[in-house]
Design an enzyme around this catalytic site. Sequence first.
Site, PDB file in Angstrom:
ATOM      1  N   LYS A 159       0.832  -1.209   0.000  1.00 30.80           N
ATOM      2  CA  LYS A 159       0.000   0.000   0.000  1.00 30.80           C
ATOM      3  C   LYS A 159       0.864   1.255   0.000  1.00 30.80           C
ATOM      4  O   LYS A 159       0.437   2.314  -0.488  1.00 30.80           O
ATOM      5  CB  LYS A 159      -0.964  -0.021   1.186  1.00 30.80           C
TER       6      LYS A 159
ATOM      7  N   THR B 288      -3.406   6.034   3.932  1.00 34.95           N
ATOM      8  CA  THR B 288      -2.074   6.491   3.523  1.00 34.95           C
ATOM      9  C   THR B 288      -2.087   7.175   2.156  1.00 34.95           C
ATOM     10  O   THR B 288      -1.179   7.938   1.839  1.00 34.95           O
ATOM     11  CB  THR B 288      -1.078   5.314   3.552  1.00 34.95           C
TER      12      THR B 288
END
Length: 306
Positions: A164, A221
């Site tokens: 990610k 994020t």
Amino acid sequence: FWCRGAAAAAELQATRENQLYLPGFRLPDGVTVTADLETAVRGKQIVVGVTPSHAIRDVLGRAAAWLDPDVVVVNASKGLEDGTLQTIDRVYADIFPARIAGRATYLSGPTFAAEIAGGMPSAIVLAGHDPDTTAMVQRALSTDRFRTYSTDDVVGVLVGGAIKNVVAIAAGVSDGLGFGSNARAALITRGLAEITRIGVAMGAAPVTFAGLSGMGDLVLTCSSDTSRNRKVGLALGRGQSMAEILADMRMVAEGVKTTKVAWDLARKLGVPAPITEVMHAIVHEGAPVRETMQRLMARSLRSEKD
């Protein structure tokens, strides 16, 4: 609390505040800071590893000599090992005795340190191979403001938490270029598909990537300016070079190293990973940012299931 370097440990023990990395939050009075690794880990029931992922083999490898045979090691680092392309559980299998490695657990999810330190509500997932140990650590870590879920999909949790960060850099690049909210949403969605393909090829369960270590961490994020990896992407999109960005950073952005490892891993697995390929070209090969990002839109058309 182990701190690398005697001077830094002494200052943190005296001031009770990490003014460089987590200002404004006082360490609890019951926490002792030390620069001696043996003192930090010997005789402990639970040891939490929070080093950058590239330091795990060195730091926890040294700590292994002093660990109690019944200790439970909890990993909170996110990344893949360069060179070996191993997930962190495989690194643990190399550096720890079989019993310690087999009972280790792995934390991941959408959790910024400052918000946790400030007592804001957060949820996280804990993965482990041993159900009894995982349940014990789950109880030990959970509070009314820190909710811990459990899973046995260690590989899925580790892959999601690592890759990610690559997508977060891409989302930052997109925003830095001014591509807008639609493009960011597309990168998050297709990034999740890419992470899932890689994870499933490694034996993970697809449903894991719809959870906290997949979609949850990815959304956080990719969309928050608190994210170090997103900040790297924003700077790239606004014209800074990688050398300039890294020189200005105090904290590690795991996605920079993970981009190379994920690129190598996808090629080894034979898994299509267009976002990772583009980010590798930008971050590690110095490819022109705008033109390289636009390659994602020029790819041949396909089914969304692919």
